[in-house]
Design a protein around this motif. Structure first.
Motif, short mmCIF file in Angstrom:
data_model
loop_
_atom_site.label_atom_id
_atom_site.label_comp_id
_atom_site.label_asym_id
_atom_site.label_seq_id
_atom_site.Cartn_x
_atom_site.Cartn_y
_atom_site.Cartn_z
N GLY A 85 24.44 86.45 11.78
CA GLY A 85 24.34 86.73 13.20
C GLY A 85 23.23 85.96 13.90
N HIS A 148 28.41 89.17 10.19
CA HIS A 148 27.40 90.14 10.61
C HIS A 148 27.02 89.91 12.07
N SER A 149 27.03 90.97 12.86
CA SER A 149 26.56 90.95 14.24
C SER A 149 27.30 89.87 15.04
N GLY A 152 30.01 88.35 13.29
CA GLY A 152 31.21 89.17 13.19
C GLY A 152 32.13 88.93 14.36
N LEU A 153 31.55 88.86 15.57
CA LEU A 153 32.36 88.56 16.75
C LEU A 153 32.95 87.16 16.63
N THR A 170 33.77 92.99 9.53
CA THR A 170 32.66 92.88 10.47
C THR A 170 31.64 93.96 10.13
N SER A 173 28.76 94.49 14.46
CA SER A 173 29.21 93.43 15.37
C SER A 173 29.53 93.94 16.77
N HIS A 234 29.48 99.76 10.45
CA HIS A 234 28.43 99.85 11.45
C HIS A 234 27.54 101.05 11.14
#
Length: 311
Positions: A85, A148-149, A152-153, A170, A173, A234
């Motif tokens: 991320g 990650h974060s 992830g997006l 994810t 994210s 999450h």
């Protein structure tokens, strides 16, 4: 870092007293800038030293070209790609790397532009997508992408846009790119007028031919194709990306699997057994990970890590 943010916020707010456009002009170069790369944690140094390294070149956020450092472990026929991320680096996945290699996977990770050992000072989501696209050309269809974060997006957007992956994970994210602009506004404390002007400048600078880039920079407005297995992890106490983003991602992708943890925060979760076990189960079997629940079920299993031993 807090002092730097305070000074940046003061500068943006001072400029905005002249006009929102001035405030946005001051904020714009700050938005895509990345802090000094975090060092590799000593626990991760050995794993990183064992990586096979190479450099690939992508267009970069300014589309003028930038070099990205890529790491590879293992020699399996199936490839898992790991995407860190914002303000992160590939080494944060060191524990997961070891576990995946032990399961027979080839594992590939990278330091995004301006992160870790990669060149540059600025970056944005398109860079993650460009890296994943190039890695696809080299390795073929991925067994999985784990992001990650911000990564992830980027992973969700890339796979929704055509990068081929058998499944996606994810962790911590955001659901869309608009959240990042909102968080930037909160950090610097500027007005809604400046925020609107900054969005206009952002779109004009990075997506000049598109009327609404946020329509595709979103895991909600452009979900994965039907049938693509998705695991959404999450922590309920994540202070960086709100826990509610997990529900938005899962809700846009019917049949996805969700795992909620408590007490692991935004980054520590990457080394937690709950996350590691869930990922390994997800990428090696067709069943839901242990302790997880379907997003369209009535509940999501929550995992609370044990308290540290007192010595």
């Amino acid at each position: 870092m807090e002092l730097g943010l305070a000074l940046a916020g003061t500068s943006v707010r001072a400029a905005s007293t002249v006009s929102p456009r001035w405030g946005a002009a001051v904020a714009m170069p700050l938005f895509a800038s990345v802090a000094k790369p975090r060092p590799v944690h000593r626990d991760d140094e050995y794993t990183m030293s064992r990586a096979r390294r190479r450099t690939i070149r992508i267009a970069g956020v300014h589309r003028r070209g930038t070099d990205v450092t890529v790491y590879e472990w293992g020699s399996g026929e199936r490839t898992v790609v790991l995407a860190h991320g914002w303000d992160g680096r590939a080494s944060q996945f060191a524990t997961l790397v070891r576990d995946l290699v032990a399961e027979g996977f080839r594992v590939v990770a990278f330091d995004a532009p301006a992160h870790g050992e990669s060149a540059g000072r600025r970056t944005y989501l398109v860079d993650w997508i460009d890296v994943l696209t190039q890695l696809q050309a080299h390795h073929g269809r991925f067994a999985a992408v784990v992001g990650h974060s911000f990564g992830g997006l980027g992973s969700l957007v890339a796979v929704a846009g055509g990068v081929e992956a058998e499944r996606v994970v994810t962790v911590a994210s955001p659901a869309d790119a608009e959240l990042l602009l909102a968080q930037f506004q909160t950090m610097l404390g500027y007005s809604d007028g400046v925020a609107r002007e900054l969005t206009v400048r952002f779109v004009r600078r990075y997506f000049p031919t598109e009327q609404d880039p946020f329509a595709w920079l979103s895991a909600v407005r452009r979900p994965l194709s039907a049938g693509t297995p998705l695991l959404v992890v999450h922590d309920e106490r994540d202070r960086v990306v709100p826990f509610g983003e997990a529900a938005r991602i899962a809700g846009a992708n019917p049949g996805s699997i969700s795992l909620a943890t408590t007490g692991l925060g935004h980054s520590r979760i990457l080394k937690a057994d709950a996350f590691l076990d869930a990922v390994l189960d997800f990428v090696t079997t067709d069943a839901a990970p242990h302790g997880a629940a379907r997003a369209d079920g009535n509940a999501v299993r929550r995992v609370v890590p044990p308290a540290p031993a007192l010595v």
